[in-house]
Design a protein around this motif. Structure first.
Motif, mmCIF file in Angstrom:
data_model
loop_
_atom_site.group_PDB
_atom_site.id
_atom_site.type_symbol
_atom_site.label_atom_id
_atom_site.label_comp_id
_atom_site.label_asym_id
_atom_site.label_seq_id
_atom_site.Cartn_x
_atom_site.Cartn_y
_atom_site.Cartn_z
ATOM 1 N N MET A 163 5.432 -5.469 0.862
ATOM 2 C CA MET A 163 5.831 -4.644 2.003
ATOM 3 C C MET A 163 4.606 -4.034 2.651
ATOM 4 O O MET A 163 3.624 -3.698 1.989
ATOM 5 N N TYR A 164 4.695 -3.906 3.979
ATOM 6 C CA TYR A 164 3.597 -3.275 4.701
ATOM 7 C C TYR A 164 4.187 -2.507 5.876
ATOM 8 O O TYR A 164 4.958 -3.070 6.662
ATOM 9 N N LEU A 165 3.855 -1.228 5.978
ATOM 10 C CA LEU A 165 4.358 -0.361 7.043
ATOM 11 C C LEU A 165 5.880 -0.461 7.227
ATOM 12 O O LEU A 165 6.380 -0.525 8.338
ATOM 13 N N GLY A 166 6.585 -0.477 6.112
ATOM 14 C CA GLY A 166 8.044 -0.454 6.185
ATOM 15 C C GLY A 166 8.695 -1.806 6.399
ATOM 16 O O GLY A 166 9.918 -1.906 6.424
ATOM 17 N N GLU A 167 7.874 -2.843 6.586
ATOM 18 C CA GLU A 167 8.467 -4.165 6.771
ATOM 19 C C GLU A 167 8.245 -5.034 5.545
ATOM 20 O O GLU A 167 7.240 -4.881 4.844
ATOM 21 N N LEU A 168 9.175 -5.945 5.355
ATOM 22 C CA LEU A 168 8.987 -6.916 4.285
ATOM 23 C C LEU A 168 8.145 -8.053 4.859
ATOM 24 O O LEU A 168 8.592 -8.790 5.729
ATOM 25 N N PRO A 194 0.813 -1.210 0.000
ATOM 26 C CA PRO A 194 0.000 0.000 0.000
ATOM 27 C C PRO A 194 0.855 1.273 0.000
ATOM 28 O O PRO A 194 2.040 1.216 0.303
ATOM 29 N N SER A 195 0.246 2.396 -0.310
ATOM 30 C CA SER A 195 0.958 3.675 -0.333
ATOM 31 C C SER A 195 1.646 3.935 1.005
ATOM 32 O O SER A 195 1.074 3.657 2.059
ATOM 33 N N GLY A 196 2.857 4.459 0.927
ATOM 34 C CA GLY A 196 3.549 4.833 2.147
ATOM 35 C C GLY A 196 4.223 3.674 2.853
ATOM 36 O O GLY A 196 4.700 3.822 3.974
ATOM 37 N N CYS A 197 4.280 2.506 2.216
ATOM 38 C CA CYS A 197 4.878 1.352 2.896
ATOM 39 C C CYS A 197 6.392 1.326 2.732
ATOM 40 O O CYS A 197 7.062 0.490 3.316
#
Lengths: 256, 296
Positions: free
Chosen positions: A224-229, A43-46
């Motif tokens: 990726m989600y919230l900066g994590e793979l 998602p955007s910003g991830c």
């Protein structure tokens, strides 16, 4: 096949990136094989774009941008080499087509050489232009107007020109940052076909918003989600049997 | 009639009349100059422009010393000012975008544009002229102090903000996309500036130059205080001279005869035409430099 080609070309080890104190991506680890197309979606910003901007060290040029961890290409830690050398090995294509407005189509293709002040004989530069434009599937459309400004082309043509410009430097890796987000469906499908063709010569990391696009063109996918793979693996597997619940929810459109 | 439509139409009328007024001002100015200079034009014809003598006592009027003075001081000023303006513009748009020093530098440049020209003239007379006189003495040339060079130097300082502000704004408006593309190809900061940022800004840089030149052509007060006000044609830049604007300002009150007054007005007409021609050529050049897709 030689042993070298079986080893991964690119390995990310504990890669984290920050804007000032804010951690944008967190301890990313994965490796990319040679001549593969890898989609990075989420998602955007991830942090997808930040991730690929770390690979060619563009992230550290943004105000407050820093990164920790290792990016190893062919056994060499890219964080320890001069950024200029890194960027000659790793080409990049951006969200919006950005040919140089002062340059002709011809000059745009060899812009990397012009910028770096590398002198090349006329004959070789003609070859580079034809070869790069052909690889970018643009040669037939522009071969009669190479002296026109690059900005007079349509959006999709401009984006292929930008791909040709990156290919002209003969990179080992090509980073594509949502390369079709500013294009119409027809231009998008041309770029997608092109990406599949290009992996013969180059390894591709492509950020995309578009789940279907990732499914169509990539061999492997990173989610990726919230900066994590969250998950990384073969695209086919991930799209049929996602291991993580978040991947499944994203793929089925529950968020994104 | 519906009130909205009425407002819409009324607003358009107001805008249009403002445009017409702006159009009429230079037109009327030109008419005044042409009408009032008619006696001199009739008396001297084209010889007015090329004659070297300006002698009110014998009623011989030739504009060449002043035409030359205006053009030489303005272009020389531009030559001196441009490197500084360009350097300041580069520093502020590429190397120091924010921070205390950048803010101070930016305000200093803007302040230069705000200082009244009589103050520049004063400073020139008190500091610059004696300095040049000393240098001339040391070099063994006639120590006038007041000269074409002094006027050019004062003008150069006065026009720096015009050239540099315009160049700075254009360079900082260049889209980040293009710069990123250049960096992603392995360009260094200097290479990106030289091959991408500066070529893309040519039209804006030149527009700033044109603005500065226009300012220099018409500047009166500061020039008149340091140029020496002689009616003779200068042979080198260390000699005193005069410009069209300066001679008009100096002699207008003394112009007792009709022909004298009319000749001064013809000088004004000439200045008007010179400025218009330079502006016109400048616009053509800017157009050639204009680039599609360079902005944000």
């Amino acid at each position: 096949m030689s042993r070298k080609s079986e080893e991964p070309l690119l390995q990310l080890e504990n890669l984290s990136a920050y804007f000032h104190d804010k951690r944008i991506i967190k301890d990313i680890n994965f490796s990319v094989g040679r001549n593969k197309v890898v989609s990075i979606m989420g998602p955007s910003g991830c942090g997808k774009t930040t991730l690929i901007r770390c690979v060619n060290r563009m992230h550290e040029m943004s105000p407050g941008g820093t990164a920790t961890g290792k990016i190893i290409m062919d056994g060499e830690d890219l964080n320890k080499i001069n950024t200029i050398k890194v960027r000659r090995k790793i080409g990049m294509v951006f969200q919006r087509p950005n040919p140089f407005p002062t340059m002709t189509i011809y000059e745009n293709v060899i812009a990397g050489y012009l910028l770096n002040g590398i002198k090349i004989p006329k004959k070789i530069s003609h070859e580079i232009v034809e070869d790069s434009l052909s690889k970018a599937a643009l040669w037939d459309e522009v071969k009669d107007g190479l002296n026109k400004k690059g900005t007079y082309l349509s959006g999709g043509q401009q984006q292929r020109l930008c791909i040709a410009r990156a290919l002209a430097m003969n990179p080992e890796i090509l980073l594509l940052d949502e390369p079709t987000s500013a294009l119409d469906p027809k231009a998008t499908s041309r770029i997608e076909e092109l990406v599949v063709q290009l992996k013969e010569n180059v390894t591709i990391l492509m950020v995309t918003h578009n789940i279907a696009q990732a499914a169509r063109v990539s061999d492997d996918t990173a989610f990726m989600y919230l900066g994590e793979l969250v998950e990384y693996g073969s695209t086919k597997e991930m799209f049929t049997v996602p291991k993580d619940k978040r991947t499944e929810e994203y793929l089925t459109g529950k968020f994104g | 009639m519906n009130k909205d439509i009425f407002m819409e139409k009324g607003f358009k009328v107001i805008l249009k009349s403002a445009g017409i007024v702006i159009l009429m001002i230079p037109a009327l100015l030109l008419v005044t100059l042409v009408v009032q200079s008619a006696p001199a034009v009739k008396a001297y014809g084209a010889g007015f422009i090329f004659r070297q003598t300006w002698d009110p006592v014998r009623e011989i009027y030739g504009a060449l010393p002043f035409l030359a003075g205006t053009l030489v001081t303005s272009f020389l000023a531009l030559l001196i000012a441009f490197p500084f303006s360009f350097a300041v513009a580069l520093i502020l748009s590429e190397y120091m975008k924010e921070g205390v020093i950048a803010t101070i530098l930016k305000s200093a440049v803007e302040l230069l544009a705000g200082i009244p020209s009589v103050i520049y003239g004063f400073w020139g007379l008190l500091v610059l002229v004696p300095l040049i006189r000393k240098l001339e003495l040391a070099a063994g040339i006639p120590p006038y102090g007041v000269s074409i060079l002094s006027a050019s130097l004062i003008l150069a300082i006065m026009i720096i903000p015009y050239a540099s502000t315009m160049a700075r704004e254009v360079m900082s408006m260049i889209s980040g996309d293009i710069k990123e593309a250049a960096y992603s190809l392995g360009g260094t900061h200097w290479e990106v500036l030289r091959k991408v940022v500066i070529p893309t800004s040519y039209s804006g840089i030149f527009a700033g130059v044109l603005l500065a030149l226009g300012r220099a052509l018409g500047e009166t007060m500061a020039v008149t205080m340091v140029i020496g006000n002689t009616n003779k044609l200068f042979t080198n830049i260390f000699e005193p001279g005069n410009t069209m604007a300066s001679v008009i300002a100096n002699e207008f009150t003394e112009a007792v005869s009709d022909l004298y007054l009319s000749s001064l007005i013809e000088l004004g007409l000439l200045l008007f035409i010179v400025t218009a021609i330079i502006n016109f050529i400048g616009r053509l050049i800017i157009k050639r430099f204009e680039i599609k897709g360079a902005g944000k």
